[in-house]
Write a protein that holds these residues in place. Structure first.
Motif, mmCIF file in Angstrom:
data_model
loop_
_atom_site.group_PDB
_atom_site.id
_atom_site.type_symbol
_atom_site.label_atom_id
_atom_site.label_comp_id
_atom_site.label_asym_id
_atom_site.label_seq_id
_atom_site.Cartn_x
_atom_site.Cartn_y
_atom_site.Cartn_z
ATOM 1 N N CYS A 94 0.133 3.216 3.430
ATOM 2 C CA CYS A 94 0.355 2.587 4.744
ATOM 3 C C CYS A 94 1.631 1.755 4.833
ATOM 4 O O CYS A 94 2.028 1.365 5.924
ATOM 5 C CB CYS A 94 -0.805 1.664 5.082
ATOM 6 S SG CYS A 94 -2.411 2.396 4.862
ATOM 7 N N CYS A 119 0.858 -1.198 0.000
ATOM 8 C CA CYS A 119 0.000 0.000 0.000
ATOM 9 C C CYS A 119 0.888 1.241 0.000
ATOM 10 O O CYS A 119 1.776 1.370 0.840
ATOM 11 C CB CYS A 119 -0.920 0.014 1.214
ATOM 12 S SG CYS A 119 -1.960 1.502 1.259
ATOM 13 N N CYS A 129 -5.473 -3.436 0.941
ATOM 14 C CA CYS A 129 -4.591 -3.098 2.058
ATOM 15 C C CYS A 129 -5.306 -3.472 3.359
ATOM 16 O O CYS A 129 -6.446 -3.067 3.574
ATOM 17 C CB CYS A 129 -4.280 -1.612 2.052
ATOM 18 S SG CYS A 129 -3.435 -1.075 3.558
ATOM 19 N N CYS A 168 -5.832 0.290 5.556
ATOM 20 C CA CYS A 168 -6.782 1.325 5.112
ATOM 21 C C CYS A 168 -7.907 0.727 4.265
ATOM 22 O O CYS A 168 -8.841 1.440 3.899
ATOM 23 C CB CYS A 168 -6.060 2.419 4.338
ATOM 24 S SG CYS A 168 -5.441 1.920 2.724
#
Ligand SMILES: [Zn+2]
Length: 152
Positions: A93, A90, A123, A126
């Motif tokens: 993140c 991601c 992800c 998130c």
């Protein structure tokens, strides 16, 4: 691990599959301590960082342009880009993406994407859904321009 000024470079490294933490502030003693604890290489633009006591790897990033920075990091550490790991993290993140079934994303992606794309990743933090689309194709074009000899 990069300092806060190298967020773009960090995203490119993540796109290529490299676990890259962006320190939320300017480089300093706290950044070095965290990098040491996690066994991470430090990428920074702060020249004075090389004078600090630090047992790990530290690379002073010389240029402002993300394409050149990426190329320099790849050459400095002789990174071998793994095609299977590209687009696997991601961008926001730094979490490893997990494959998800097409049926599960039906209501989460635009209809034309759902019609045309068979593979999706998500992800775990998130919950954003990723697929091979315009972003990835643009990213590949950027890489072909800046790091052509390093692509798998
Ligand atoms: Zn995420």
């Amino acid at each position: 691990m990069t300092d806060a000024s190298l967020g773009r470079l960090a995203k490119w490294l993540r796109l290529l599959g490299y676990d890259t933490v962006v320190f939320p502030q300017e480089a300093g003693r706290t950044l070095l301590r965290q990098a040491e604890a996690e066994g991470r290489i430090v990428l920074t633009r702060r020249k004075d960082m090389i004078e600090r006591q630090f047992s790990g790897g530290l690379f002073l990033i010389p240029h402002g342009d993300a394409g050149r920075q990426l190329n320099e990091v790849i050459e400095k550490y002789s990174l071998k880009i793994d095609g299977k790991k590209m687009f696997g993290i991601c961008l926001e993140c730094n979490e490893k993406l997990h494959p998800v079934e097409r049926e599960e994303v039906r209501d989460l992606v635009p209809p034309y994407v759902f019609e045309n794309c068979a593979e999706y990743n998500q992800c775990p933090r998130c919950l954003k859904i990723f697929w091979m689309g315009t972003h990835q194709r643009n990213a590949l074009r950027f890489m072909e321009k800046h790091i052509p000899s390093h692509l798998p």
